[in-house]
Design a protein around this motif. Sequence first.
Motif, short mmCIF file in Angstrom:
data_model
loop_
_atom_site.label_atom_id
_atom_site.label_comp_id
_atom_site.label_asym_id
_atom_site.label_seq_id
_atom_site.Cartn_x
_atom_site.Cartn_y
_atom_site.Cartn_z
N ARG A 230 73.04 49.76 -71.69
CA ARG A 230 72.26 50.32 -71.39
C ARG A 230 71.61 50.10 -71.82
O ARG A 230 70.26 50.58 -73.34
N ASP B 197 66.18 53.34 -66.68
CA ASP B 197 67.09 52.91 -67.73
C ASP B 197 67.81 51.55 -67.36
O ASP B 197 67.85 51.99 -65.37
N ARG B 198 68.17 50.47 -67.60
CA ARG B 198 68.48 49.89 -67.13
C ARG B 198 69.77 49.47 -67.82
O ARG B 198 70.32 48.90 -68.96
N ILE C 179 73.15 46.57 -68.44
CA ILE C 179 73.06 45.56 -68.28
C ILE C 179 74.78 45.12 -68.67
O ILE C 179 74.85 45.13 -70.22
N MET D 241 59.71 48.64 -67.72
CA MET D 241 61.20 49.21 -67.21
C MET D 241 61.10 50.52 -67.09
O MET D 241 60.92 51.41 -67.81
#
Length: 196
Positions: free
Chosen positions: A121, A114-115, A117, A111
Motif C-alpha cells: 500500500r 492510497d494506492r 501496487i 497521489m
Amino acid sequence: PFDADYADLVQIHQNANRAAALVRQLLAFSRKQALQPETLQLEDLLEEVVHLLTRLVGERIVLTLHHDPALPAIRADRRQLEQVIVNLVVNARDAMPMGGEIRIETEALTMPADRVIGRVRLPAGHYATIRVIDKGVGIAPDLLDKIFEPFFTTKRQGEGTGLGLSTAYGIVKQMGGYIFVDSVEGAGSTFSLYFG
C-alpha cells in the motif's frame, strides 16, 4: 610481480574484495547498514551516475536521462542510491544483449489517495520517482513475485549472484522508499522507485 607467489596474492586480494562487496550487499539487503542521509537533488545525482554508466553499458546501449524540472529534493544516502541505480542499469543492459536504449526518467508525483501496487500500500502524498526502463527480454509473469528475493536470478549460472535486485530493494526500503517492477516478457521492464 616476479615473485612466484604474486599471482596467488593477487587472487587472494581479489577474493577479499569480492567477499567485502558481498557482505555490503547482504547488509544492505538485511537493512543493517548505517546510512548517511543527506538532502539530494536527483537531477545532479543522476547526471553524475549516467556519465559514469555510459562507459559501463557499452557501445550498443544508449543511455538517456529525462528529468522532471519540478522534482523536489529528497533525503537519501548518495552512495547507496547510486548503487541502486547502477544495479538497475546493469540489469537493463544484460536484458538487451543486442543493444537498445535504457531510459532513466524522473517525475514529481502527487497521489491524492492510497494506492495498492501488488501487495504494497503506497500512502497518499507527494513523491519523487525514478524509473529505469528497458526494452529487453522482460521477466516472466511467474517470476515477478520472486525478483527481489536474495540469490534469485534469471541469469545463467556464473553470470550473476542474485543479489543486485535484493540489494536495491533493501537499500530503498531502508531509506523509506518503495521499489516496484512492471515487465512484459519479450518487451522490457520498468523499475520504479518512490521517495516521499
